[in-house]
Design an enzyme around this catalytic site. Structure first.
Site, PDB file in Angstrom:
ATOM      1  N   TRP A 160       0.829  -1.215   0.000  1.00 64.42           N
ATOM      2  CA  TRP A 160       0.000   0.000   0.000  1.00 64.42           C
ATOM      3  C   TRP A 160       0.853   1.252   0.000  1.00 64.42           C
ATOM      4  CZ3 TRP A 160      -1.503  -4.097   3.362  1.00 64.42           C
ATOM      5  CH2 TRP A 160      -2.692  -4.743   2.976  1.00 64.42           C
ATOM      6  N   HIS A 181      -6.581   2.696   0.942  1.00 59.38           N
ATOM      7  CA  HIS A 181      -7.744   1.816   0.858  1.00 59.38           C
ATOM      8  C   HIS A 181      -8.849   2.397   1.736  1.00 59.38           C
ATOM      9  CE1 HIS A 181      -5.488  -0.795   4.115  1.00 59.38           C
ATOM     10  NE2 HIS A 181      -5.499   0.474   4.412  1.00 59.38           N
ATOM     11  N   ARG A 207      -2.790   5.580  -4.697  1.00 60.30           N
ATOM     12  CA  ARG A 207      -1.550   4.840  -4.498  1.00 60.30           C
ATOM     13  C   ARG A 207      -0.461   5.375  -5.388  1.00 60.30           C
ATOM     14  NH1 ARG A 207      -3.493  -1.394  -3.534  1.00 60.30           N
ATOM     15  NH2 ARG A 207      -5.107  -0.748  -2.069  1.00 60.30           N
ATOM     16  N   GLN A 221     -12.727   2.251  -3.859  1.00 56.99           N
ATOM     17  CA  GLN A 221     -12.863   0.954  -3.192  1.00 56.99           C
ATOM     18  C   GLN A 221     -14.186   0.961  -2.459  1.00 56.99           C
ATOM     19  OE1 GLN A 221      -9.764  -0.229  -0.488  1.00 56.99           O
ATOM     20  NE2 GLN A 221      -8.529  -1.094  -2.137  1.00 56.99           N
ATOM     21  N   VAL A 264      -7.119  -9.223   8.795  1.00 68.71           N
ATOM     22  CA  VAL A 264      -8.090 -10.323   8.898  1.00 68.71           C
ATOM     23  C   VAL A 264      -7.362 -11.635   9.175  1.00 68.71           C
ATOM     24  CG1 VAL A 264      -9.992  -9.373   7.522  1.00 68.71           C
ATOM     25  CG2 VAL A 264      -8.064 -10.472   6.371  1.00 68.71           C
ATOM     26  N   ALA A 318     -14.872  -8.769   7.200  1.00 67.86           N
ATOM     27  CA  ALA A 318     -14.635  -7.548   6.427  1.00 67.86           C
ATOM     28  C   ALA A 318     -14.318  -7.952   5.002  1.00 67.86           C
ATOM     29  CB  ALA A 318     -13.475  -6.762   7.023  1.00 67.86           C
TER      30      ALA A 318
HETATM   31  N1  DAH Z   1      -7.929  -3.028   1.798  1.00 67.25           N
HETATM   32  C1  DAH Z   1      -7.541  -4.129   0.956  1.00 67.25           C
HETATM   33  C2  DAH Z   1      -6.736  -3.641  -0.218  1.00 67.25           C
HETATM   34  O1  DAH Z   1      -6.701  -2.474  -0.457  1.00 67.25           O
HETATM   35  C3  DAH Z   1      -8.765  -4.892   0.481  1.00 67.25           C
HETATM   36  C4  DAH Z   1      -9.322  -5.721   1.577  1.00 67.25           C
HETATM   37  C5  DAH Z   1      -8.932  -7.024   1.717  1.00 67.25           C
HETATM   38  C6  DAH Z   1     -10.234  -5.180   2.476  1.00 67.25           C
HETATM   39  C7  DAH Z   1      -9.431  -7.823   2.710  1.00 67.25           C
HETATM   40  C8  DAH Z   1     -10.750  -5.980   3.506  1.00 67.25           C
HETATM   41  C9  DAH Z   1     -10.337  -7.303   3.595  1.00 67.25           C
HETATM   42  O2  DAH Z   1     -11.613  -5.524   4.385  1.00 67.25           O
HETATM   43  O3  DAH Z   1     -10.859  -8.074   4.591  1.00 67.25           O
HETATM   44  O4  DAH Z   1      -6.132  -4.409  -0.893  1.00 67.25           O
END
Ligand code: DAH
Length: 350
Positions: A160, A181, A207, A221, A264, A318
């Site tokens: 990120w 994100h 990004r 997103q 997660v 999530a």
């Molecule tokens: N924030 C992650 C990304 O930018 C995407 C994501 C993945 C969000 C898994 C989530 C999750 O809430 O459980 O790649």
């Protein structure tokens, strides 16, 4: 420009004004503009010839030609207005106003494809009891990373990389950035309220990224979060399966595979079976039969603890997805850069 050259300017000017008075339409106006003021127009030719006159005549000739040019430009602007006013009033053949004639259709705008897909996705989750919440695009390192179990030296930060703001807090750190994100809203929401939580968070992310057909440096997103007593991985699967069927068709099948996201545990990526080839393998799914559409997982106990939720009482899931990518699949768009290039030929197709 000799006396006769100045006279020629006058001549062209009079001709032009007479021709302008005869224009009736936008096409006429454009033809007129090209004939007199265009790159090879009559007046432009005279202006250009000024340079080759004897030095003592240049000044007067240049002034005459330039003033004719500005006369013609203002006459054109007036004529444009006059015709527009006449058209708007539906003048009949004799120029009289005929209020019974149908109106001129005004060009009507439409919703941007990103807006359309974001609404569609949010509606799908809304129908399952999720609220829609938005958050700040300029975010603290604290929420974008720390609260999501991504400490300073964590290698996952490489996933990120982003644009930092030139801003220092009292400690001399530079902890503000353009969010990478929409996940930081997880912590912000849980800090503000007690469970149960059921939200989706659409929003813009940024990004530090080289752009290509599937990568943009800014994109949307949609984050999702559900936390309550007794939420299990089966709830995650059921909810996301229903989402896939609502947006991609009732016959869709889904696949979950292990993936890693620091916030997660366990983490997964979710794919749908390819709607173009029904799983046989084609160009859209890269011959695999499956298309990855989002990351997801059970909220990490550390994230729950961080916001003061007891992970022994509450659990949750999530997920996060890129709506442009979903729109690309759904509408068959082959380059993500088209979304923000502001080309009406693309945008007006939606
Ligand atoms: N924030 C992650 C990304 O930018 C995407 C994501 C993945 C969000 C898994 C989530 C999750 O809430 O459980 O790649």
């Amino acid at each position: 420009m000799s006396e006769s050259a100045t006279a020629r300017v006058e001549h062209v000017r009079d001709d032009a004004l007479a021709a302008l008075a005869r224009t009736e339409s936008t096409e006429d106006l454009e033809a007129w503009r090209i004939a007199f003021l265009g790159r090879r127009g009559h007046l432009t030719g005279l202006l250009r010839a000024v340079g080759s006159l004897p030095p003592d005549q240049r000044r007067a000739a240049g002034e005459a030609a330039n003033s004719a040019k500005s006369d013609l430009e203002s006459a054109l602007a007036e004529r444009v207005d006059a015709l527009a006013a006449g058209e708007g009033l539906n003048t009949g053949q004799d120029g009289a106003i005929d209020v019974t004639l149908p109106g001129w259709p005004a060009p009507v705008g439409g919703l941007h494809p990103t807006t359309l897909i974001v609404r569609e996705i949010c509606d799908a989750f809304n129908s399952m009891g999720f609220q829609v919440v938005e958050g700040p695009e300029v975010e603290w390192d604290h929420y974008n990373f720390e609260m999501l179990n991504i400490p300073k030296d964590h290698p996952a930060r490489d996933m990120w990389n982003t644009l930092w703001l030139d801003y220092e807090d009292e400690a001399g750190e530079t902890p503000m950035l353009l969010r990478t994100h929409t996940s930081p809203m997880q912590a912000r929401i849980m800090e503000e309220q007690e469970p149960p939580v059921r939200v989706v968070v659409p929003g813009k992310c940024y990004r530090y990224e080289a752009t290509d057909a599937t990568h943009e440096w800014h994109f949307f997103q949609i984050e999702g979060l559900a936390v309550d007593r007794g939420i299990t991985f089966a709830d995650l699967k059921g909810t996301l399966y229903e989402f896939a069927r609502l947006v991609f068709g009732q016959e869709r099948r889904v696949r979950f595979r292990c993936d890693y996201f620091p916030f997660v545990e366990p983490g997964v990526d979710m794919s749908i079976d390819c709607f173009a080839c029904a799983g046989d393998g084609c160009r859209i799914c890269g011959e695999t039969g499956w298309i990855e559409i989002m990351g997801a997982g059970m909220v990490h106990p550390k994230v729950l603890e961080g916001v003061g939720y007891d992970p022994n009482i509450y659990t949750g899931f999530a997920f996060g997805m890129g709506p442009e990518r979903i729109a690309m699949l759904k509408y068959g768009i082959d380059d993500i850069r088209l979304f923000y290039a502001n080309d009406l030929r693309f945008l007006s197709q939606f």
